[in-house]
Design a protein around this motif. Structure first.
Motif, mmCIF file in Angstrom:
data_model
loop_
_atom_site.group_PDB
_atom_site.id
_atom_site.type_symbol
_atom_site.label_atom_id
_atom_site.label_comp_id
_atom_site.label_asym_id
_atom_site.label_seq_id
_atom_site.Cartn_x
_atom_site.Cartn_y
_atom_site.Cartn_z
ATOM 1 N N PHE A 87 0.858 -1.193 0.000
ATOM 2 C CA PHE A 87 0.000 0.000 0.000
ATOM 3 C C PHE A 87 0.889 1.237 0.000
ATOM 4 O O PHE A 87 1.896 1.296 0.704
ATOM 5 N N SER A 88 0.508 2.236 -0.805
ATOM 6 C CA SER A 88 1.172 3.532 -0.673
ATOM 7 C C SER A 88 0.245 4.633 -1.158
ATOM 8 O O SER A 88 -0.795 4.366 -1.767
ATOM 9 N N GLY A 89 0.634 5.865 -0.847
ATOM 10 C CA GLY A 89 -0.243 6.984 -1.184
ATOM 11 C C GLY A 89 0.521 8.234 -1.567
ATOM 12 O O GLY A 89 1.718 8.366 -1.291
ATOM 13 N N LYS A 139 -0.110 12.656 -1.874
ATOM 14 C CA LYS A 139 -1.021 13.760 -1.534
ATOM 15 C C LYS A 139 -1.246 14.692 -2.727
ATOM 16 O O LYS A 139 -0.283 15.095 -3.373
ATOM 17 N N VAL A 190 -4.251 10.407 -1.582
ATOM 18 C CA VAL A 190 -4.699 10.657 -0.210
ATOM 19 C C VAL A 190 -5.174 12.109 -0.068
ATOM 20 O O VAL A 190 -4.494 12.967 0.483
ATOM 21 N N HIS A 223 -5.422 13.923 3.368
ATOM 22 C CA HIS A 223 -4.148 14.462 3.866
ATOM 23 C C HIS A 223 -3.846 15.846 3.291
ATOM 24 O O HIS A 223 -3.098 16.613 3.875
ATOM 25 N N TYR A 272 -2.258 13.735 11.548
ATOM 26 C CA TYR A 272 -1.950 13.182 10.214
ATOM 27 C C TYR A 272 -1.376 11.756 10.262
ATOM 28 O O TYR A 272 -1.847 10.866 9.547
ATOM 29 N N MET A 317 -2.562 8.265 8.456
ATOM 30 C CA MET A 317 -1.665 7.514 7.562
ATOM 31 C C MET A 317 -1.523 6.068 8.038
ATOM 32 O O MET A 317 -1.509 5.128 7.230
ATOM 33 N N ASP A 359 -4.531 4.257 6.953
ATOM 34 C CA ASP A 359 -4.476 3.945 5.518
ATOM 35 C C ASP A 359 -3.805 2.590 5.294
ATOM 36 O O ASP A 359 -4.255 1.770 4.500
ATOM 37 N N ILE A 360 -2.689 2.417 5.987
ATOM 38 C CA ILE A 360 -1.850 1.240 5.758
ATOM 39 C C ILE A 360 -2.452 -0.001 6.431
ATOM 40 O O ILE A 360 -2.575 -1.067 5.830
ATOM 41 N N VAL A 367 5.329 -0.927 2.376
ATOM 42 C CA VAL A 367 4.910 0.432 2.039
ATOM 43 C C VAL A 367 6.042 1.117 1.278
ATOM 44 O O VAL A 367 6.999 1.606 1.882
ATOM 45 N N VAL A 394 7.914 3.919 -0.164
ATOM 46 C CA VAL A 394 7.900 5.378 0.005
ATOM 47 C C VAL A 394 9.311 5.933 -0.143
ATOM 48 O O VAL A 394 10.285 5.183 -0.130
ATOM 49 N N GLN A 442 9.257 9.634 4.399
ATOM 50 C CA GLN A 442 8.105 8.982 5.030
ATOM 51 C C GLN A 442 8.496 7.832 5.952
ATOM 52 O O GLN A 442 7.644 7.189 6.561
HETATM 53 N N1 TRP Z 1 2.219 10.975 4.180
HETATM 54 C C1 TRP Z 1 2.560 10.539 2.860
HETATM 55 C C2 TRP Z 1 3.372 11.662 2.171
HETATM 56 O O1 TRP Z 1 3.346 12.783 2.566
HETATM 57 C C3 TRP Z 1 1.361 10.226 2.017
HETATM 58 C C4 TRP Z 1 0.611 9.064 2.602
HETATM 59 C C5 TRP Z 1 -0.577 9.116 3.250
HETATM 60 C C6 TRP Z 1 1.010 7.717 2.563
HETATM 61 N N2 TRP Z 1 -0.964 7.873 3.629
HETATM 62 C C7 TRP Z 1 -0.028 6.993 3.233
HETATM 63 C C8 TRP Z 1 2.122 7.035 2.062
HETATM 64 C C9 TRP Z 1 0.060 5.634 3.421
HETATM 65 C C10 TRP Z 1 2.191 5.655 2.264
HETATM 66 C C11 TRP Z 1 1.178 4.955 2.923
HETATM 67 O O2 TRP Z 1 4.011 11.376 1.212
#
Ligand code: TRP
Ligand code: AMP
Length: 333
Positions: free
Chosen positions: A6-8, A10, A42, A45, A131, A135, A138-139, A147, A149, A153
């Protein structure tokens, strides 16, 4: 056990070369079956700092389009928008009940962004502090084990691990304990004009930031004007003493393979190095830019991908979050 990823990202600005090399490229390499790799825009966020509603909406759509253009395939992974799946905020509350105030205040990103918001008189949103709880949710909602990143992160993913372990110890095994996976080079791409700070999505001038949709001539100009280090002009890989040159070598290594320290041996001056970096970045982004043009012309198709992604994501997250609600002591509805 199969690994789940999983990853995200913003939607706070246009995506950069840092996002691509630090994160997105790993995502494309990792996408496999729809329920094993999840990637999320995300958007919640993005509301933790001053924002413009129309811009967040536009950037969310653009981020999703760019992720598809970068090569994520909706057949192989689940791509969706965070706010479309309620489980994230449902679980975030339990994470706030698991984390401590001190733990959240120690986060580097919080300290930096809070200081910046205070300095500009914006005021610090409470959600900026909480925050990392969102996060973590999310994971953990997806039972993700990995994850992918960038370096910045790492601390948040470490906190997520701590929260997962603590929750499991207190209330019984509920969550998979995840780990961050970082690229071997370019885990932290630096601003070309200020190589001691991260290439972020926004900076007053943008001259040190390569955006994924910059025209080739703009990319070349930004790279050719990159701040290099004063001194004898020798090309050596030394992140401490020569951060500007080291950053260029990292980017080159990430684009064309090889080891940055070894690549340095092939150059006797900054000009040739910059030219090669510019060419490598332009070529790296060319296919992405071409695909983006096609996808952007069909926003309905992107929306469909996101709708279907959210459905799949919901189905995966709901049972996990329901289990967590029961484990922590809430009465089943
Ligand atoms: N905080 C991460 C960033 O600023 C973005 C993010 C939000 C994220 N939720 C996540 C990354 C979950 C990985 C998994 O880049
Ligand atoms: P963000 O833009 O903060 O949402 O970040 C999305 C992903 O890109 C995260 O995994 C970040 O770690 C990564 N990332 C952002 N900026 C950089 C950078 N300059 N270098 C490497 N990775 C980055």
């Amino acid at each position: 056990m199969t690994k789940r990823i999983f990853s995200g990202i913003k939607p706070t600005g246009h995506l950069t070369l840092g996002n691509y090399l630090g994160a997105v490229r790993q995502w494309v390499a990792a996408d496999r079956a729809p329920d094993e790799a999840l990637f999320c825009v995300v958007d919640l966020h993005a509301l933790t700092v001053e924002h413009e509603p129309a811009r967040v909406r536009r950037l969310s759509r653009q981020a999703a389009t760019l992720l598809l253009a970068a090569g994520l395939s909706p057949e192989k992974c689940t791509l969706f928008v965070q706010s479309h799946v309620d489980e994230h905020t449902r679980l975030a509350y339990l994470m706030e009940c698991t984390a401590s105030d001190g733990e959240l205040r120690r986060m580097i990103q919080y300290k930096e962004k809070a200081a910046r918001a205070q300095a500009t008189g914006e005021g610090v949103r409470l959600s900026l502090l909480t925050y990392p709880a969102l996060m973590a949710a999310d994971i953990l909602a997806y039972g993700a084990s990995e994850v992918p990143v960038g370096e910045d992160q790492r601390q948040h993913v470490e906190l997520t691990r701590d929260l997962a372990v603590r929750f499991n110890q207190r209330y019984g095994h509920t969550f998979t304990v995840p780990k961050a996976t970082l690229p071997t080079v370019a885990a932290r791409v630096m601003d070309l004009q200020d190589p001691t700070s991260k290439m972020g999505k926004s900076h007053e001038s943008g001259a040190g930031i390569v955006y994924l949709l910059d025209e080739p001539a703009v990319i070349a100009k930004k790279v050719m004007r990159a701040v290099t280090d004063s001194g004898d002009g020798a090309v050596v890989y030394d992140r401490e003493a020569r951060p500007g040159v080291a950053n260029l070598l990292d980017v080159l290594a990430a684009c064309s393979g090889g080891d940055p320290a070894v690549l340095a041996d092939g150059y006797s001056g900054y000009g040739a190095l910059k030219r090669d970096v510019a060419d490598a970045v332009v070529e790296l982004l060319r296919p992405l830019q071409e695909r983006h043009a096609g996808l952007a012309a069909d926003p309905g198709a992107v929306e469909k991908v996101l709708r279907e992604g959210a459905e799949r994501a919901r189905a995966l997250a709901r049972p996990v979050v329901n289990r967590a609600y029961e484990a922590i002591g809430l009465l089943a509805p």
